[in-house]
Structure formats: structure tokens, C-alpha cells
Motif scaffolding. Structure first.
Motif, PDB file in Angstrom:
ATOM      1  N   TYR A 222      -2.622   3.255 -15.071  1.00 57.59           N
ATOM      2  CA  TYR A 222      -2.333   3.161 -13.643  1.00 57.59           C
ATOM      3  C   TYR A 222      -2.475   4.503 -12.918  1.00 57.59           C
ATOM      4  N   VAL A 234      -4.837  -1.545 -10.587  1.00 62.09           N
ATOM      5  CA  VAL A 234      -3.689  -1.782  -9.705  1.00 62.09           C
ATOM      6  C   VAL A 234      -3.227  -3.232  -9.845  1.00 62.09           C
ATOM      7  N   SER A 235      -2.027  -3.489  -9.389  1.00 62.19           N
ATOM      8  CA  SER A 235      -1.422  -4.799  -9.692  1.00 62.19           C
ATOM      9  C   SER A 235      -1.837  -5.918  -8.734  1.00 62.19           C
ATOM     10  N   ARG A 236      -2.251  -5.575  -7.531  1.00 65.44           N
ATOM     11  CA  ARG A 236      -2.523  -6.567  -6.463  1.00 65.44           C
ATOM     12  C   ARG A 236      -1.302  -7.487  -6.242  1.00 65.44           C
ATOM     13  N   LEU A 237      -0.127  -6.918  -6.425  1.00 58.18           N
ATOM     14  CA  LEU A 237       1.091  -7.731  -6.257  1.00 58.18           C
ATOM     15  C   LEU A 237       1.640  -7.688  -4.828  1.00 58.18           C
ATOM     16  N   SER A 238       0.998  -6.916  -3.951  1.00 60.39           N
ATOM     17  CA  SER A 238       1.591  -6.724  -2.618  1.00 60.39           C
ATOM     18  C   SER A 238       1.836  -8.025  -1.849  1.00 60.39           C
ATOM     19  N   GLU A 272       5.497   3.816  -6.636  1.00 60.69           N
ATOM     20  CA  GLU A 272       4.830   3.071  -5.552  1.00 60.69           C
ATOM     21  C   GLU A 272       5.752   1.969  -5.030  1.00 60.69           C
ATOM     22  N   ARG A 276       7.418   1.411  -1.066  1.00 60.03           N
ATOM     23  CA  ARG A 276       7.721   0.182  -0.315  1.00 60.03           C
ATOM     24  C   ARG A 276       9.167   0.246   0.215  1.00 60.03           C
ATOM     25  N   TYR A 335      -7.405  -8.514   1.289  1.00 63.42           N
ATOM     26  CA  TYR A 335      -6.784  -7.393   0.569  1.00 63.42           C
ATOM     27  C   TYR A 335      -7.709  -6.198   0.687  1.00 63.42           C
ATOM     28  N   ASN A 338      -5.745   0.471  -1.997  1.00 59.83           N
ATOM     29  CA  ASN A 338      -5.028   1.523  -1.275  1.00 59.83           C
ATOM     30  C   ASN A 338      -5.905   2.728  -0.950  1.00 59.83           C
ATOM     31  N   ARG A 341      -7.760   1.874   2.013  1.00 62.57           N
ATOM     32  CA  ARG A 341      -6.930   1.807   3.227  1.00 62.57           C
ATOM     33  C   ARG A 341      -6.804   3.211   3.818  1.00 62.57           C
ATOM     34  N   ASP A 369      -1.152  -9.249   2.677  1.00 63.74           N
ATOM     35  CA  ASP A 369       0.133  -8.594   2.407  1.00 63.74           C
ATOM     36  C   ASP A 369       0.696  -7.926   3.667  1.00 63.74           C
ATOM     37  N   ASP A 371       2.619  -6.432   6.293  1.00 58.17           N
ATOM     38  CA  ASP A 371       4.069  -6.274   6.257  1.00 58.17           C
ATOM     39  C   ASP A 371       4.439  -5.297   7.375  1.00 58.17           C
ATOM     40  N   VAL A 374       5.805  -1.837   6.072  1.00 59.61           N
ATOM     41  CA  VAL A 374       4.892  -1.004   5.280  1.00 59.61           C
ATOM     42  C   VAL A 374       3.642  -0.672   6.085  1.00 59.61           C
ATOM     43  N   ASN A 375       3.126  -1.631   6.807  1.00 59.88           N
ATOM     44  CA  ASN A 375       1.906  -1.398   7.572  1.00 59.88           C
ATOM     45  C   ASN A 375       2.137  -0.339   8.653  1.00 59.88           C
ATOM     46  N   SER A 378       2.675   3.090   7.144  1.00 58.50           N
ATOM     47  CA  SER A 378       1.445   3.626   6.556  1.00 58.50           C
ATOM     48  C   SER A 378       0.482   4.107   7.638  1.00 58.50           C
TER      49      SER A 378
HETATM   50  P1  FAD Z   1      -0.045  -1.203  -6.608  1.00 59.14           P
HETATM   51  O1  FAD Z   1      -0.712   0.118  -6.651  1.00 59.14           O
HETATM   52  O2  FAD Z   1      -0.160  -2.058  -7.789  1.00 59.14           O
HETATM   53  O3  FAD Z   1       1.497  -0.909  -6.279  1.00 59.14           O
HETATM   54  C1  FAD Z   1       2.547  -1.826  -6.592  1.00 59.14           C
HETATM   55  C2  FAD Z   1       3.312  -2.178  -5.342  1.00 59.14           C
HETATM   56  O4  FAD Z   1       3.898  -1.005  -4.753  1.00 59.14           O
HETATM   57  C3  FAD Z   1       2.453  -2.781  -4.228  1.00 59.14           C
HETATM   58  O5  FAD Z   1       2.254  -4.145  -4.438  1.00 59.14           O
HETATM   59  C4  FAD Z   1       3.265  -2.457  -2.990  1.00 59.14           C
HETATM   60  O6  FAD Z   1       4.304  -3.371  -2.790  1.00 59.14           O
HETATM   61  C5  FAD Z   1       3.864  -1.103  -3.330  1.00 59.14           C
HETATM   62  N1  FAD Z   1       3.018  -0.036  -2.796  1.00 59.14           N
HETATM   63  C6  FAD Z   1       1.923   0.504  -3.368  1.00 59.14           C
HETATM   64  N2  FAD Z   1       1.438   1.506  -2.593  1.00 59.14           N
HETATM   65  C7  FAD Z   1       2.238   1.575  -1.510  1.00 59.14           C
HETATM   66  C8  FAD Z   1       2.266   2.391  -0.358  1.00 59.14           C
HETATM   67  N3  FAD Z   1       1.367   3.365  -0.155  1.00 59.14           N
HETATM   68  N4  FAD Z   1       3.221   2.184   0.560  1.00 59.14           N
HETATM   69  C9  FAD Z   1       4.162   1.223   0.381  1.00 59.14           C
HETATM   70  N5  FAD Z   1       4.201   0.423  -0.706  1.00 59.14           N
HETATM   71  C10 FAD Z   1       3.247   0.584  -1.640  1.00 59.14           C
HETATM   72  N6  FAD Z   1       1.107  -2.471   1.779  1.00 59.14           N
HETATM   73  C11 FAD Z   1       1.640  -3.670   2.040  1.00 59.14           C
HETATM   74  O7  FAD Z   1       2.271  -4.272   1.159  1.00 59.14           O
HETATM   75  N7  FAD Z   1       1.494  -4.248   3.274  1.00 59.14           N
HETATM   76  C12 FAD Z   1       0.806  -3.643   4.288  1.00 59.14           C
HETATM   77  O8  FAD Z   1       0.721  -4.188   5.387  1.00 59.14           O
HETATM   78  C13 FAD Z   1       0.209  -2.377   4.019  1.00 59.14           C
HETATM   79  N8  FAD Z   1      -0.516  -1.740   4.974  1.00 59.14           N
HETATM   80  C14 FAD Z   1      -1.075  -0.512   4.686  1.00 59.14           C
HETATM   81  C15 FAD Z   1      -1.790   0.160   5.683  1.00 59.14           C
HETATM   82  C16 FAD Z   1      -2.359   1.396   5.424  1.00 59.14           C
HETATM   83  C17 FAD Z   1      -3.134   2.121   6.522  1.00 59.14           C
HETATM   84  C18 FAD Z   1      -2.206   1.993   4.158  1.00 59.14           C
HETATM   85  C19 FAD Z   1      -2.801   3.343   3.863  1.00 59.14           C
HETATM   86  C20 FAD Z   1      -1.469   1.352   3.175  1.00 59.14           C
HETATM   87  C21 FAD Z   1      -0.888   0.106   3.422  1.00 59.14           C
HETATM   88  N9  FAD Z   1      -0.132  -0.568   2.431  1.00 59.14           N
HETATM   89  C22 FAD Z   1       0.402  -1.799   2.718  1.00 59.14           C
HETATM   90  C23 FAD Z   1       0.249   0.106   1.178  1.00 59.14           C
HETATM   91  C24 FAD Z   1      -0.689  -0.100  -0.008  1.00 59.14           C
HETATM   92  O9  FAD Z   1      -2.023   0.141   0.355  1.00 59.14           O
HETATM   93  C25 FAD Z   1      -0.578  -1.484  -0.624  1.00 59.14           C
HETATM   94  O10 FAD Z   1       0.770  -1.804  -0.862  1.00 59.14           O
HETATM   95  C26 FAD Z   1      -1.320  -1.556  -1.952  1.00 59.14           C
HETATM   96  O11 FAD Z   1      -2.664  -1.209  -1.785  1.00 59.14           O
HETATM   97  C27 FAD Z   1      -1.205  -2.947  -2.519  1.00 59.14           C
HETATM   98  O12 FAD Z   1      -1.979  -3.059  -3.663  1.00 59.14           O
HETATM   99  P2  FAD Z   1      -1.307  -3.292  -5.076  1.00 59.14           P
HETATM  100  O13 FAD Z   1      -0.322  -4.394  -4.993  1.00 59.14           O
HETATM  101  O14 FAD Z   1      -2.405  -3.413  -6.063  1.00 59.14           O
HETATM  102  O15 FAD Z   1      -0.542  -1.919  -5.293  1.00 59.14           O
END
Ligand code: FAD
Length: 474
Positions: A222, A234-238, A272, A276, A335, A338, A341, A369, A371, A374-375, A378
Motif C-alpha cells: 500500500y 488501493v482499497s477503493r472502499l471510499s 488514510e 477521513r 471513482y 487519489n 484527484r 464516494d 462526501d 471529505v470533498n 480536500s
Molecule cells: P484508500 O487509499 O484505499 O484509503 C482508504 C480509505 O481512507 C478511503 O476509502 C477513504 O475513506 C480514506 N481516505 C483515503 N485518502 C483520503 C484522503 N486524502 N482524505 C480523506 N480520506 C481519505 N474521498 C471521499 O471519500 N469522498 C470525496 O468526496 C473525496 N473527494 C476528494 C476530492 C479531492 C480534490 C481529493 C484530492 C481527494 C478526495 N477524496 C475524497 C479523498 C481520496 O481521494 C479518496 O478517499 C480515495 O481516493 C478513495 O480511494 P480508496 O478507497 O481506494 O482509498
């Protein structure tokens, strides 16, 4: 006794504190209310509605078809339901968006005055925003101390709870305002979503499967892999966490069962989840976070007023392949990785000098996702006006970002197939390729793939100049 179980952002039956509480009180009436009235301008976006539809479908199956659907202002629907069903109690898991806090506080007070027990639980955060504070009692604005000093030294998160074995559903005959899932009209009229949903197995079981898969195959790499969008690291669990198909507690403890404590991949993944929590902490303490700059010196920032480049950004036609790849992934799957994004965000607010609200809104509508907490946090981070934000002079270069994080071009070529034959050297800057290479690759710039909509150097200098004019004091 009949208890109403109000499902909201907790579309699961495992580790659901409110459901357990409701079941322990006797027969339950499970409900879902689509309340676009209270949410006003913050109502659920298009992609999230699609997710919600399928997630509710699955939840209803888990509840043997007993989930009742409603549409309208929650306070009205609930008070009518309490009366019609003669329920004495209602239970829900808390949500933290300011409009929901306001609405739920009102509902609770209203019901308590009528002698109805309204009980809320924590089903979606590891630590609730008010639990974590500095030694002087104030809240945090910087992530590392929030997480390392605050969260990790606080009472550990709740251990996941069992799925209730024997749920008894109350028989209700005289409901009037309920509708079918289809009547919630969560699916759009056009069929863009049909291919989008094929990327996911929506619902609680899909979430548990994805978690299992990530813990078996993704988490071991990771820390490094999380930056490489072509890797399954990455987990794509968001969306699961956003809609509560999984609780963060299930994810937090499952990861620690698989990986030894102290492992840097585990630490990176858990932190990570900490980001959140931080976003929720910030939004709770700054209820205007979704709209107003956390750092007020940005209030005078000279964002561009003409918005002609936004469409190219939204549709993945900026002429910068890594940016376009990210934007197309978003539109087609709901989706975006990150790393992407951050790249597309920086491009919008820095190279195009567009207000972060434009990015927030497009993401809100297109992400499964999406939110509010978080959105918003971010986008403020990207723009430089948020808490613990990226400094304004950190402007991602889409050419070097592509070369570094997609070195073989797998990710970019997947989403920008027009460039499939271009040599690696020019993949992230096709306009620099000699004419014969473009011809050989079947590319006609300006026809089969756009020319860059802005010059990188010029736009970077304009951004630095605009940022340098910010007031020096916060
Ligand atoms: P993983 O890397 O597997 O992480 C596990 C979990 O940790 C995620 O599912 C998420 O819940 C949390 N997480 C991971 N990275 C972040 C982060 N930077 N900030 C907060 N929590 C995080 N995430 C959202 O869930 N909803 C949104 O609306 C959202 N908008 C974003 C907008 C921008 C401009 C940016 C830069 C990031 C945003 N993110 C958002 C945060 C992040 O990009 C996603 O949570 C992440 O890419 C989800 O993929 P994953 O589940 O594979 O993450």
C-alpha cells in the motif's frame, strides 16, 4: 414495542450499532427517507444516487424486503410514521453534515417532547469530532497531531459488533406515504450509469468482498503502490465507507488482523482512514467548510471569472493526457484514484485559476464516494486555503506527474485510448512529438486529441503571481 430503525449512511446490517439497539427493543420498522428538502443545495449528486439505488436494493434484500422507502422532509415523515405505527422509539446512526445535525437535533427535540425516545449512535466514525481535542480543549487544524497525538492516544475505536441474528419485523398495514425504491427516482433518465455500475458490486456483501480482496492482495504494497494508479494497491472502499456498507471500525480492525503492528503499509493505510476522520473533525468545527475558505485571506483571491475552460476539464479534453485520463475515469466509473484527484485538482485551481467550488461541484456530482466533509476539505487543501493545506507554490506538473506515477502509461492509455500508439517519451506531452511520430501513431492534434488548453509555464507563472498577491497575514 415497535421501534423505527432509520437507515441513513449506514446501509448494512453488520456492525450497525443503531440496528442492534433497535432489535434489542423488540419489533422493528426499517425505513429509508430520501430527504432532498432538508439538504437543499447539498443534495446527493447524480453518481451517488445511482450507488444509493443499488445499495438500498441490497439492504432491502438483507432485511427480507421489509425496508420502507419515503421521499420528502424527514421531520414530517417521521412524526407521521410514529403516529400511524404507534411506535415508541426511533433509532439512527449519526451523520455529521451541518444540515443533518440541524435537522436531526430538531427531530430529536420534537419527539422527546412527545414522549418518544429518539436515540442516535455512532456508526460511521472511529472517533467522533467532539471526542478529539488538544490538551487545552480546542480542536485540531493540523492532521499529524490530530491523528498521532489525538486519535491514537484516545480511547480505541469500538470493536465491530455482530450482525443481529433474529430480526423481528413489525407488521404494518396502514402506511400511506411510503413508495417503492423505483419511485425514489434515484436512477437518471439517460443510460450513462449502466456501464458505470458494471465496475462495482454495490451493497454490503460487495463491500465485504472488496475489503477481503484488498487485505489479501493490496495492502502488502500500500505505502508505495497507493501512488500508482495502474496498480491494484488501493482499497477503493471510499463509497462503501461513505454509504456505510462497511463501518470504518470493520476496516480498521480487519486490517490489523492481517498485518503485523508496526508495518509501514498498515500504518500508511490506517492513517488514510485518519484523514477521513480529520475531514469530519474539520467540518464539525467549521460548519461553513463546504463553502467558505478556511483561510480568509483567500477571500480576496483573483480566481478567473471566465469559465470557458471548465468544460474541457470536466470532459477530459484539456490536452494534458494524465489530467484527461483522471477526468474520464471519474465520468465513466464514478471513482478517481487519489493521485489523480490531486493532479486534476491542482490543474483546475492553479493552471486554470478556477475557483475550487467548480471542482467541488463536479466531483460532488460525479463521484460515487462524494462526501460533503471529505470533498470540501480536500478541495480546500488543493487550493491552499484549507487546514494543513498544500502550499500555493506546489503546482503539480502534469507531464512529470504522469512520467513519475504512470511510468509505463498503462493508466493513461486505458482512459485516453487515442494515444495508445504514441511512444512513451511523448505520452504526457504529445504536442512535443515530431510530426512523423504523430502521424505514425495515428494522432492528429486538434482533431483526434486536443492541443493543450493552456501553456504550462505561462499558467504556472500566472498562478504564482496571483498567489503572491494574497495578504501576508492570515
Ligand atoms: P484508500 O487509499 O484505499 O484509503 C482508504 C480509505 O481512507 C478511503 O476509502 C477513504 O475513506 C480514506 N481516505 C483515503 N485518502 C483520503 C484522503 N486524502 N482524505 C480523506 N480520506 C481519505 N474521498 C471521499 O471519500 N469522498 C470525496 O468526496 C473525496 N473527494 C476528494 C476530492 C479531492 C480534490 C481529493 C484530492 C481527494 C478526495 N477524496 C475524497 C479523498 C481520496 O481521494 C479518496 O478517499 C480515495 O481516493 C478513495 O480511494 P480508496 O478507497 O481506494 O482509498
Amino acid at each position: 414495542m415497535k421501534t423505527i430503525m432509520w437507515f441513513r449512511q449506514d446501509l448494512r446490517i453488520s456492525d450497525n450499532p443503531a440496528l442492534l439497539e433497535a432489535v434489542s427493543s423488540g419489533e422493528i420498522i426499517p425505513i429509508y427517507i430520501l430527504d432532498d428538502i432538508s439538504s437543499q443545495s447539498e443534495k446527493i449528486g447524480d453518481a451517488s444516487r445511482v450507488w444509493l439505488h443499488y445499495s438500498l436494493l441490497e439492504l432491502n434484500k438483507s432485511l427480507s424486503g421489509n425496508l420502507r422507502f419515503f421521499k420528502g422532509a424527514a421531520q414530517e415523515i417521521i412524526s407521521e410514521l410514529i403516529r400511524v405505527t404507534d411506535s415508541k422509539k426511533i433509532v439512527w446512526n449519526r451523520c455529521y453534515e451541518p444540515w443533518r445535525i440541524k435537522r436531526d437535533t430538531y427531530i430529536k427535540k420534537d419527539l422527546n417532547e412527545l414522549g418518544i425516545e429518539a436515540k442516535s449512535c455512532n456508526g460511521s466514525l472511529l472517533w467522533e469530532p467532539q471526542e478529539i481535542c488538544k490538551t487545552d480543549g480546542t480542536h485540531y487544524r493540523v492532521f499529524t497531531p490530530f491523528y498521532r497525538r489525538g486519535c491514537l492516544n484516545a480511547v480505541p475505536p469500538r470493536i465491530p459488533q455482530n450482525t443481529p441474528l433474529n430480526i423481528k419485523f413489525a407488521e404494518i398495514l396502514n402506511l400511506k406515504r411510503n413508495c417503492s425504491l423505483e419511485e425514489l427516482e434515484l436512477l437518471p433518465k439517460h443510460d450513462w450509469y449502466i456501464s458505470m455500475v458494471k465496475n462495482w458490486k454495490i451493497g454490503e456483501q460487495g463491500g465485504l468482498d472488496d475489503l477481503d480482496d484488498f487485505l489479501k492482495n493490496g495492502i502488502v504494497n500500500y505505502k508505495m503502490g497507493r501512488n500508482i494508479p495502474s496498480k491494484k494497491s488501493v482499497s477503493r472502499l471510499s463509497p462503501r465507507l461513505h454509504f456505510g456498507e462497511l463501518s470504518p471500525n470493520q476496516v480498521w480492525y480487519a486490517a490489523q488482523q492481517i498485518i503485523e503492528p508496526g508495518d509501514s503499509n498498515l500504518d500508511s493505510f490506517l492513517s488514510e482512514l485518519g484523514w477521513r476522520e480529520f475531514a469530519y473533525h474539520l467540518h464539525f468545527h467549521y460548519p461553513s467548510l463546504a463553502n467558505e475558505n478556511l483561510n480568509p485571506k483567500f477571500n480576496s483571491f483573483a480566481w478567473k471569472t471566465e469559465t470557458n475552460n471548465i468544460k474541457a476539464w470536466q470532459t477530459g479534453m484539456t490536452g494534458y493526457p494524465i489530467v484527461d485520463a483522471g477526468m474520464r475515469e471519474l465520468y465513466q466509473t464514478g471513482y478517481m484514484h487519489n493521485r489523480l484527484r490531486m493532479i486534476v485538482g491542482s490543474f483546475l485551481v492553479k493552471n486554470l485559476l478556477q475557483h475550487w467550488h467548480h471542482g467541488r461541484d463536479w466531483f460532488h456530482n460525479c463521484l460515487v464516494d462524494a462526501d460533503l466533509c471529505v470533498n470540501s476539505a480536500s478541495w480546500q487543501w488543493i487550493a491552499g486555503c484549507g487546514a494543513d493545506a498544500a502550499p500555493y507554490f506546489r503546482i503539480f506538473n502534469p507531464i512529470t506527474q504522469g512520467e513519475k506515477f504512470d511510468p509505463e502509461g498503462e493508466y493513461t492509455k486505458k482512459w485516453v485510448p487515442e494515444l495508445i500508439n504514441i511512444p512513451k517519451k511523448f505520452l504526457f506531452c504529445p504536442w512535443q512529438a515530431p510530426t512523423e511520430i504523430l502521424e505514425k501513431s495515428g494522432i492528429q492534434l486538434g482533431t483526434t486529441y486536443p492541443m493543450p488548453i493552456v501553456d504550462l509555464k505561462v499558467s504556472r507563472n500566472l498562478a504564482l503571481e496571483a498567489f503572491s498577491k494574497l495578504p501576508k497575514t492570515a
